[in-house]
Scaffold this motif. Structure first.
Motif, PDB file in Angstrom:
ATOM      1  N   VAL A   1       3.409   0.798   1.443  1.00  0.00           N
ATOM      2  CA  VAL A   1       2.051   1.344   1.563  1.00  0.00           C
ATOM      3  C   VAL A   1       1.018   0.231   1.321  1.00  0.00           C
ATOM      4  O   VAL A   1       1.085  -0.464   0.310  1.00  0.00           O
ATOM      5  CB  VAL A   1       1.867   2.497   0.544  1.00  0.00           C
ATOM      6  CG1 VAL A   1       0.412   2.928   0.460  1.00  0.00           C
ATOM      7  CG2 VAL A   1       2.767   3.676   0.909  1.00  0.00           C
ATOM      8  N   GLY A   2       0.072   0.072   2.261  1.00  0.00           N
ATOM      9  CA  GLY A   2      -0.927  -0.998   2.126  1.00  0.00           C
ATOM     10  C   GLY A   2      -0.274  -2.357   2.262  1.00  0.00           C
ATOM     11  O   GLY A   2      -0.456  -3.245   1.438  1.00  0.00           O
ATOM     12  N   SER A   3       0.465  -2.523   3.343  1.00  0.00           N
ATOM     13  CA  SER A   3       1.331  -3.703   3.498  1.00  0.00           C
ATOM     14  C   SER A   3       0.555  -5.011   3.660  1.00  0.00           C
ATOM     15  O   SER A   3       1.070  -6.083   3.342  1.00  0.00           O
ATOM     16  CB  SER A   3       2.261  -3.474   4.695  1.00  0.00           C
ATOM     17  OG  SER A   3       3.234  -4.468   4.753  1.00  0.00           O
TER      18      SER A   3
ATOM     19  N   LEU B   1       3.638  -7.630   2.709  1.00  0.00           N
ATOM     20  CA  LEU B   1       4.220  -7.831   1.386  1.00  0.00           C
ATOM     21  C   LEU B   1       4.199  -6.535   0.573  1.00  0.00           C
ATOM     22  O   LEU B   1       3.119  -5.952   0.430  1.00  0.00           O
ATOM     23  CB  LEU B   1       3.421  -8.919   0.649  1.00  0.00           C
ATOM     24  CG  LEU B   1       3.397 -10.264   1.390  1.00  0.00           C
ATOM     25  CD1 LEU B   1       2.229 -11.118   0.937  1.00  0.00           C
ATOM     26  CD2 LEU B   1       4.710 -11.007   1.178  1.00  0.00           C
TER      27      LEU B   1
ATOM     28  N   LEU C   1       2.925   0.399   6.405  1.00  0.00           N
ATOM     29  CA  LEU C   1       1.781   1.303   6.577  1.00  0.00           C
ATOM     30  C   LEU C   1       0.505   0.553   6.210  1.00  0.00           C
ATOM     31  O   LEU C   1       0.364   0.083   5.072  1.00  0.00           O
ATOM     32  CB  LEU C   1       1.987   2.517   5.673  1.00  0.00           C
ATOM     33  CG  LEU C   1       0.950   3.630   5.695  1.00  0.00           C
ATOM     34  CD1 LEU C   1       0.823   4.230   7.090  1.00  0.00           C
ATOM     35  CD2 LEU C   1       1.335   4.720   4.699  1.00  0.00           C
TER      36      LEU C   1
ATOM     37  N   ARG D   1      -5.079  -6.172  10.418  1.00  0.00           N
ATOM     38  CA  ARG D   1      -3.840  -6.358   9.649  1.00  0.00           C
ATOM     39  C   ARG D   1      -2.653  -5.725  10.366  1.00  0.00           C
ATOM     40  O   ARG D   1      -1.557  -6.282  10.384  1.00  0.00           O
ATOM     41  CB  ARG D   1      -4.005  -5.775   8.252  1.00  0.00           C
ATOM     42  CG  ARG D   1      -5.029  -6.564   7.474  1.00  0.00           C
ATOM     43  CD  ARG D   1      -5.311  -6.004   6.110  1.00  0.00           C
ATOM     44  NE  ARG D   1      -6.400  -6.785   5.537  1.00  0.00           N
ATOM     45  CZ  ARG D   1      -6.527  -7.112   4.274  1.00  0.00           C
ATOM     46  NH1 ARG D   1      -5.639  -6.714   3.407  1.00  0.00           N
ATOM     47  NH2 ARG D   1      -7.536  -7.836   3.858  1.00  0.00           N
TER      48      ARG D   1
ATOM     49  N   ARG E   1      -3.745   5.519   6.875  1.00  0.00           N
ATOM     50  CA  ARG E   1      -3.894   5.557   5.419  1.00  0.00           C
ATOM     51  C   ARG E   1      -2.761   6.395   4.838  1.00  0.00           C
ATOM     52  O   ARG E   1      -2.312   7.373   5.462  1.00  0.00           O
ATOM     53  CB  ARG E   1      -5.233   6.194   5.050  1.00  0.00           C
ATOM     54  CG  ARG E   1      -6.421   5.444   5.606  1.00  0.00           C
ATOM     55  CD  ARG E   1      -7.716   6.046   5.107  1.00  0.00           C
ATOM     56  NE  ARG E   1      -7.770   7.483   5.338  1.00  0.00           N
ATOM     57  CZ  ARG E   1      -8.685   8.289   4.799  1.00  0.00           C
ATOM     58  NH1 ARG E   1      -9.600   7.793   4.005  1.00  0.00           N
ATOM     59  NH2 ARG E   1      -8.680   9.583   5.049  1.00  0.00           N
TER      60      ARG E   1
ATOM     61  N   ARG F   1       2.278  -2.888  -3.315  1.00  0.00           N
ATOM     62  CA  ARG F   1       1.976  -4.070  -4.145  1.00  0.00           C
ATOM     63  C   ARG F   1       0.487  -4.360  -4.014  1.00  0.00           C
ATOM     64  O   ARG F   1      -0.011  -4.506  -2.890  1.00  0.00           O
ATOM     65  CB  ARG F   1       2.812  -5.246  -3.623  1.00  0.00           C
ATOM     66  CG  ARG F   1       2.573  -6.592  -4.298  1.00  0.00           C
ATOM     67  CD  ARG F   1       3.451  -7.622  -3.596  1.00  0.00           C
ATOM     68  NE  ARG F   1       3.403  -8.931  -4.197  1.00  0.00           N
ATOM     69  CZ  ARG F   1       2.667  -9.936  -3.703  1.00  0.00           C
ATOM     70  NH1 ARG F   1       1.896  -9.758  -2.640  1.00  0.00           N
ATOM     71  NH2 ARG F   1       2.698 -11.108  -4.270  1.00  0.00           N
ATOM     72  N   ALA F   2      -0.197  -4.414  -5.140  1.00  0.00           N
ATOM     73  CA  ALA F   2      -1.621  -4.792  -5.171  1.00  0.00           C
ATOM     74  C   ALA F   2      -2.471  -3.901  -4.272  1.00  0.00           C
ATOM     75  O   ALA F   2      -3.296  -4.393  -3.500  1.00  0.00           O
ATOM     76  CB  ALA F   2      -1.780  -6.263  -4.759  1.00  0.00           C
ATOM     77  N   VAL F   3      -2.283  -2.596  -4.386  1.00  0.00           N
ATOM     78  CA  VAL F   3      -3.042  -1.689  -3.506  1.00  0.00           C
ATOM     79  C   VAL F   3      -4.105  -0.901  -4.275  1.00  0.00           C
ATOM     80  O   VAL F   3      -5.261  -0.864  -3.869  1.00  0.00           O
ATOM     81  CB  VAL F   3      -2.093  -0.737  -2.741  1.00  0.00           C
ATOM     82  CG1 VAL F   3      -2.868   0.311  -1.954  1.00  0.00           C
ATOM     83  CG2 VAL F   3      -1.219  -1.552  -1.777  1.00  0.00           C
TER      84      VAL F   3
ATOM     85  N   TRP G   1      -1.554   9.100  -3.497  1.00  0.00           N
ATOM     86  CA  TRP G   1      -1.242   8.745  -2.114  1.00  0.00           C
ATOM     87  C   TRP G   1       0.256   8.700  -1.850  1.00  0.00           C
ATOM     88  O   TRP G   1       0.719   9.099  -0.784  1.00  0.00           O
ATOM     89  CB  TRP G   1      -1.797   7.355  -1.770  1.00  0.00           C
ATOM     90  CG  TRP G   1      -3.280   7.217  -1.799  1.00  0.00           C
ATOM     91  CD1 TRP G   1      -4.198   8.222  -1.830  1.00  0.00           C
ATOM     92  CD2 TRP G   1      -4.017   5.994  -1.777  1.00  0.00           C
ATOM     93  NE1 TRP G   1      -5.466   7.694  -1.843  1.00  0.00           N
ATOM     94  CE2 TRP G   1      -5.392   6.336  -1.800  1.00  0.00           C
ATOM     95  CE3 TRP G   1      -3.665   4.641  -1.736  1.00  0.00           C
ATOM     96  CZ2 TRP G   1      -6.401   5.378  -1.781  1.00  0.00           C
ATOM     97  CZ3 TRP G   1      -4.668   3.684  -1.720  1.00  0.00           C
ATOM     98  CH2 TRP G   1      -6.019   4.049  -1.745  1.00  0.00           C
TER      99      TRP G   1
HETATM  100  C1  LIG Z   1      -4.970  -6.280  -1.742  1.00  0.00           C
HETATM  101  S1  LIG Z   1      -4.173  -5.782  -0.270  1.00  0.00           S
HETATM  102  C2  LIG Z   1      -2.471  -6.010  -0.697  1.00  0.00           C
HETATM  103  C3  LIG Z   1      -1.629  -6.276   0.513  1.00  0.00           C
HETATM  104  C4  LIG Z   1      -0.144  -6.534   0.236  1.00  0.00           C
HETATM  105  N1  LIG Z   1       0.525  -5.339  -0.247  1.00  0.00           N
HETATM  106  C5  LIG Z   1       0.049  -7.690  -0.709  1.00  0.00           C
HETATM  107  O1  LIG Z   1       0.671  -7.518  -1.765  1.00  0.00           O
HETATM  108  O2  LIG Z   1      -0.411  -8.804  -0.399  1.00  0.00           O
HETATM  109  C6  LIG Z   1      -4.343  -3.998  -0.262  1.00  0.00           C
HETATM  110  C7  LIG Z   1      -3.992  -3.360   1.078  1.00  0.00           C
HETATM  111  O3  LIG Z   1      -4.013  -1.949   0.938  1.00  0.00           O
HETATM  112  C8  LIG Z   1      -4.549  -1.404   2.130  1.00  0.00           C
HETATM  113  N2  LIG Z   1      -5.069  -0.063   1.822  1.00  0.00           N
HETATM  114  C9  LIG Z   1      -6.255   0.262   1.255  1.00  0.00           C
HETATM  115  N3  LIG Z   1      -6.387   1.606   1.177  1.00  0.00           N
HETATM  116  C10 LIG Z   1      -5.251   2.139   1.695  1.00  0.00           C
HETATM  117  C11 LIG Z   1      -4.808   3.488   1.916  1.00  0.00           C
HETATM  118  N4  LIG Z   1      -5.561   4.524   1.571  1.00  0.00           N
HETATM  119  N5  LIG Z   1      -3.586   3.675   2.478  1.00  0.00           N
HETATM  120  C12 LIG Z   1      -2.819   2.609   2.827  1.00  0.00           C
HETATM  121  N6  LIG Z   1      -3.208   1.319   2.648  1.00  0.00           N
HETATM  122  C13 LIG Z   1      -4.414   1.081   2.097  1.00  0.00           C
HETATM  123  C14 LIG Z   1      -5.637  -2.412   2.523  1.00  0.00           C
HETATM  124  O4  LIG Z   1      -6.004  -2.300   3.879  1.00  0.00           O
HETATM  125  C15 LIG Z   1      -4.963  -3.731   2.187  1.00  0.00           C
HETATM  126  O5  LIG Z   1      -4.261  -4.271   3.282  1.00  0.00           O
END
Ligand SMILES: C[S@@+](CC[C@H](N)C(=O)[O-])C[C@H]1O[C@@H](n2cnc3c(N)ncnc32)[C@H](O)[C@@H]1O
Length: 198
Positions: free
Chosen positions: A64-66, A70, A87, A93, A116, A130-132, A141
């Motif tokens: 989630v939030g790839s 990563l 996702l 991205r 999302r 990770r870091a989302v 979510w």
């Molecule tokens: C800080 S980045 C981290 C990306 C990756 N997981 C990493 O560790 O480098 C956060 C990611 O979460 C995504 N994101 C934000 N809101 C989200 C949602 N509601 N559902 C899924 N992804 C989401 C953003 O678009 C972004 O690509």
């Protein structure tokens, strides 16, 4: 990086191509900060594998939030038995991910879903992120995406224990249990805190 050869084994070449993509297009497209280039292997690629031992053979996973892939892409490279959905809501991205997956030859097992988490309706054996977002929001979510007997594995920083306390009520209501595991990133002295919810 020497340890990466041991960790990825036969897939080390593919992992190296992924690092090259992150260091070039990842930086050009603004997904990776230029200062990250020197530490892509330990801080991003190997760090993504801390949850590897917790994932059963043949699992279906959603990342989630790839972002730039990563932890989903390193996991898919290291584990040919896994099926992985990446996702990601942001168009640029998601395009980066689709191109990387095709170039790395992972298209049979790795799909990119633009959207999302809260709008996604599939269920998986493993839901990872990770870091989302902080855990309360992240679990809103992610928990609906966890299938029967599945698990959530969140890669977190030092705040993991405190964040887990913040969601105790939600976990009790859903009859779930949570724990924090401190796992060292292969080849480094750095710990990552994995929040595991089952
Ligand atoms: C800080 S980045 C981290 C990306 C990756 N997981 C990493 O560790 O480098 C956060 C990611 O979460 C995504 N994101 C934000 N809101 C989200 C949602 N509601 N559902 C899924 N992804 C989401 C953003 O678009 C972004 O690509």
């Amino acid at each position: 990086m020497e340890i990466a050869r041991d960790v990825f084994g036969d897939s080390y070449g593919v992992a190296g191509r992924y690092v090259d993509i992150l260091a070039s297009r990842g930086v050009d497209w603004g997904l990776i900060g230029p200062r990250e280039v020197d530490r892509l292997w330990p801080r991003h690629v190997l760090n993504s594998l801390v949850i590897n031992p917790l994932i059963a053979s043949g699992s279906r996973i959603v990342d989630v939030g790839s972002g730039a892939g990563l932890p989903g892409i390193p996991l898919a490279i290291a584990r040919p038995d896994l099926t992985v959905a990446l996702l990601e809501p942001l168009l640029r991205r998601a395009r980066f991910l689709s191109e990387a997956v095709a170039e790395l030859g992972l298209s049979e097992r790795v799909t990119v879903v633009r959207g999302r988490a809260e709008d996604h309706r599939e269920r998986y054996d493993v839901v990872t992120a990770r870091a989302v977002a902080a855990l309360p929001k992240l679990l809103d979510w992610c928990l609906p995406l966890v299938g029967p007997r599945g698990q959530f594995l969140g890669l977190k920083g030092e705040s993991a224990e405190r964040e887990l306390l913040d969601v105790q009520k939600t976990l009790r209501k859903r009859r779930l249990s949570g724990e924090v595991l401190a796992v060292a990133t292969p080849g480094t002295n750095e710990s990552t805190w994995v929040v595991r919810i089952r």
